[in-house]
Scaffold this motif. Structure first.
Motif, PDB file in Angstrom:
ATOM      1  N   TYR A 120       0.827  -1.204   0.000  1.00  0.00           N
ATOM      2  CA  TYR A 120       0.000   0.000   0.000  1.00  0.00           C
ATOM      3  C   TYR A 120       0.868   1.263   0.000  1.00  0.00           C
ATOM      4  O   TYR A 120       0.378   2.357  -0.262  1.00  0.00           O
TER       5      TYR A 120
ATOM      6  N   ASP B 266       0.457   3.707   5.567  1.00  0.00           N
ATOM      7  CA  ASP B 266      -0.173   3.026   6.684  1.00  0.00           C
ATOM      8  C   ASP B 266      -1.665   3.322   6.705  1.00  0.00           C
ATOM      9  O   ASP B 266      -2.151   4.159   5.931  1.00  0.00           O
ATOM     10  N   VAL B 267      -2.383   2.635   7.591  1.00  0.00           N
ATOM     11  CA  VAL B 267      -3.841   2.710   7.557  1.00  0.00           C
ATOM     12  C   VAL B 267      -4.454   3.331   8.813  1.00  0.00           C
ATOM     13  O   VAL B 267      -5.675   3.459   8.898  1.00  0.00           O
TER      14      VAL B 267
ATOM     15  N   VAL C 225      -9.660  -3.398   6.903  1.00  0.00           N
ATOM     16  CA  VAL C 225      -8.224  -3.622   6.724  1.00  0.00           C
ATOM     17  C   VAL C 225      -7.788  -4.508   7.884  1.00  0.00           C
ATOM     18  O   VAL C 225      -7.563  -4.031   8.996  1.00  0.00           O
TER      19      VAL C 225
ATOM     20  N   THR D  65      -5.099  -6.067   8.545  1.00  0.00           N
ATOM     21  CA  THR D  65      -3.748  -5.896   9.062  1.00  0.00           C
ATOM     22  C   THR D  65      -3.592  -4.602   9.867  1.00  0.00           C
ATOM     23  O   THR D  65      -2.498  -4.304  10.345  1.00  0.00           O
ATOM     24  N   LYS D  66      -4.666  -3.857  10.031  1.00  0.00           N
ATOM     25  CA  LYS D  66      -4.613  -2.652  10.860  1.00  0.00           C
ATOM     26  C   LYS D  66      -4.218  -3.001  12.299  1.00  0.00           C
ATOM     27  O   LYS D  66      -3.592  -2.208  13.002  1.00  0.00           O
TER      28      LYS D  66
ATOM     29  N   THR E 209      -0.586  -2.654  12.659  1.00  0.00           N
ATOM     30  CA  THR E 209      -0.221  -1.249  12.849  1.00  0.00           C
ATOM     31  C   THR E 209      -0.413  -0.844  14.304  1.00  0.00           C
ATOM     32  O   THR E 209       0.468  -0.218  14.916  1.00  0.00           O
TER      33      THR E 209
ATOM     34  N   SER F  18       6.473  -3.660   8.477  1.00  0.00           N
ATOM     35  CA  SER F  18       6.542  -4.643   7.389  1.00  0.00           C
ATOM     36  C   SER F  18       7.748  -4.418   6.481  1.00  0.00           C
ATOM     37  O   SER F  18       7.871  -5.068   5.443  1.00  0.00           O
TER      38      SER F  18
ATOM     39  N   MET G 224       3.879   0.061   9.119  1.00  0.00           N
ATOM     40  CA  MET G 224       3.272  -1.011   8.325  1.00  0.00           C
ATOM     41  C   MET G 224       2.788  -0.401   7.018  1.00  0.00           C
ATOM     42  O   MET G 224       1.886   0.438   7.020  1.00  0.00           O
TER      43      MET G 224
ATOM     44  N   HIS H 182      -0.276  -4.379   3.423  1.00  0.00           N
ATOM     45  CA  HIS H 182      -1.540  -4.665   4.103  1.00  0.00           C
ATOM     46  C   HIS H 182      -2.423  -5.633   3.330  1.00  0.00           C
ATOM     47  O   HIS H 182      -2.217  -5.876   2.130  1.00  0.00           O
TER      48      HIS H 182
ATOM     49  N   SER I 255      -6.740  -6.319   3.047  1.00  0.00           N
ATOM     50  CA  SER I 255      -8.111  -5.925   3.391  1.00  0.00           C
ATOM     51  C   SER I 255      -9.081  -6.967   2.866  1.00  0.00           C
ATOM     52  O   SER I 255      -8.756  -7.722   1.938  1.00  0.00           O
TER      53      SER I 255
ATOM     54  N   THR J 245      -3.414 -12.588  11.211  1.00  0.00           N
ATOM     55  CA  THR J 245      -2.488 -11.726  10.490  1.00  0.00           C
ATOM     56  C   THR J 245      -1.133 -11.733  11.185  1.00  0.00           C
ATOM     57  O   THR J 245      -1.043 -11.755  12.418  1.00  0.00           O
TER      58      THR J 245
END
Length: 334
Positions: free
Chosen positions: A226, A229-230, A258, A260-261, A264, A270, A277, A280, A282, A296
Motif C-alpha cells: 500500500y 499506513d492505515v 483492513v 492488518t490494521k 499497525t 513490514s 506497516m 496490508h 483488506s 495476520t
C-alpha cells in the motif's frame, strides 16, 4: 600396460556399440552431462494440500529478476533460494507479489513450488510488475486481468491493480483477489511528497468506488504494498501535522476491513529499517465471518534463517492472513 589394455577394450566396446546402434537405425546419443554446479541447484518446495483454510500472503520481493540491471539483490540465485525457503516455510495457498521483473521471473519461483502456478500483470509496462502464485491443489483459476475502469495510470504510478478470480476447491465458492502496488512516498521536495500522497489517495478512492459499484457482492481480498499506513499516513504536511491515511474509504466504511490494521496498532513494521506497516491485506464484509481472528502476521527473519535478509532478499517482509472455509455458514456473493 594393464591400463592400456583396459583402454583398448573400452574403445572396442564403444565401437561395437556404435556399429550395433547404426545397424538398428538408431542414432547414438552420448549420455547427458550434468554440468550444473551443486551450489547452483535449487531444491523444490513440497506440495501443499487443500485443508479448508485459505492462506494468503502479500510480499514485495524487491526488483526480483532485475539484479543484472542494477536493481535489487545482485545475487539473483541466492534471492531465489531465499524466496523459496520462505514460501516453503509459509506453505500458503495464494501469494500476491510486487516488484517482479517479468513472467519468466515469476516462473523461476513457481516452477520450484510443486503444484503451484504463477502469472504477472502484462499491462504493467515496466519492470515492477505485480503477480500471483497460487496452489493448484487448493485453487481453481477462473480469470485474471487489470482493473482499468475508473482508474488513473498516473495515480497508480503505472501499476494498475491486477485481479485474480478463483474458486477454492473445498468450498466451491469464488473469490476476487486484487494485488496493488501504490505510488511510493518519495520526492525531492515537500511538494513532490504531497503529490505522491495525493496520488495514493486518489488511487484508493477510485478503487473503492469501482469495487462498490461493480463488485458489490464479491468476496474481495485486497493485498499489496500500500506504500502507506492505515491508521494515519506516513506523509505529513509539517512536523506534527500528519495527513489522514489515503485508505480511509477502506478503513472507515463497514463494507471493508483492513485486517492488518491490528498489526499497525501493535507497532509492527513490514519493512526493513522503517517503523511503519505499509504492506496490508483488506477484505470485504462478505468474508468477515470467515477470517481467522488474529491470523495476520508479519514474518521477520534473522540471520539464523536468512543471512542479511534486507540485502540478499527484500526490504519488505511477507504479511499474511487466513480464512476458514470449513465453517457451516455459506459464503455470499461470487
Amino acid at each position: 600396460m594393464q591400463q592400456l589394455k583396459q583402454t583398448k577394450l573400452t574403445l572396442l566396446s564403444l565401437s561395437l556399440l556404435l556399429i550395433f546402434l547404426n545397424a538398428c537405425g538408431t542414432e547414438y546419443e552420448p549420455p547427458p552431462q550434468d554440468d550444473e554446479d551443486p551450489k547452483d541447484q535449487i531444491e523444490s518446495n513440497e506440495p501443499v494440500t487443500a485443508d479448508g483454510t485459505l492462506e494468503t500472503v502479500t510480499w514485495n520481493i524487491k526488483w526480483y529478476g532485475d539484479g543484472d540491471g542494477g536493481n535489487g539483490p545482485a545475487d539473483e540465485l541466492q534471492q531465489t533460494k531465499n524466496i523459496l525457503r520462505v514460501t516453503d516455510s509459509l506453505k500458503a495457498d495464494l501469494y500476491a507479489f510486487q516488484e517482479v521483473y517479468s513472467q519468466q521471473a515469476i516462473n523461476d519461483i513457481a516452477k520450484k513450488m510443486k503444484g503451484y502456478q504463477g502469472f504477472v500483470g502484462d499491462h504493467i509496462d515496466w519492470i515492477q510488475k505485480t503477480g500471483f502464485v497460487y496452489n493448484t491443489n487448493a485453487i481453481d483459476s477462473i480469470s485474471t486481468d487489470a482493473i482499468t475502469q475508473g482508474q488513473s495510470e498516473h495515480a497508480w504510478a503505472g501499476r494498475l491493480p491486477l485481479y485474480f478470480q478463483f474458486s477454492y476447491k473445498n468450498s466451491d465458492k469464488e473469490f476476487y483477489a486484487i494485488v496493488i502496488h501504490a505510488k511510493a512516498n518519495i520526492g525531492d521536495n515537500a511538494e513532490e511528497y504531497e503529490e505522491a500522497y495525493n496520488r495514493r489517495k486518489q488511487a484508493a478512492q477510485d478503487l473503492y468506488d469501482y469495487l462498490q459499484n461493480e463488485k458489490p457482492d464479491a468476496n474481495i481480498i485486497l493485498l499489496g504494498d500500500y506504500n502507506d499506513d492505515v491508521d494515519q499516513s506516513i506523509f505529513y504536511y509539517a512536523k506534527g501535522d500528519t495527513a489522514e491515511t489515503p485508505y480511509k474509504p477502506f478503513v472507515s466504511n463497514n463494507t471493508f476491513r483492513v485486517i492488518t490494521k491490528s498489526l499497525t496498532e501493535a507497532g509492527k513494521s513490514s519493512t526493513v529499517g522503517y517503523s511503519d506497516m505499509i504492506d496490508h491485506i483488506s477484505m470485504s464484509n462478505e468474508l468477515y465471518n470467515f477470517y481467522i481472528d488474529q491470523s495476520t502476521k508479519v514474518f521477520q527473519f534473522d540471520d539464523a534463517f536468512i543471512t542479511n535478509y534486507g540485502s540478499s532478499t527484500s526490504d519488505h517482509y511477507p504479511v499474511w492472513a487466513k480464512f476458514d472455509l470449513t465453517t457451516s455458514k455459506s459464503l455470499t456473493g461470487n
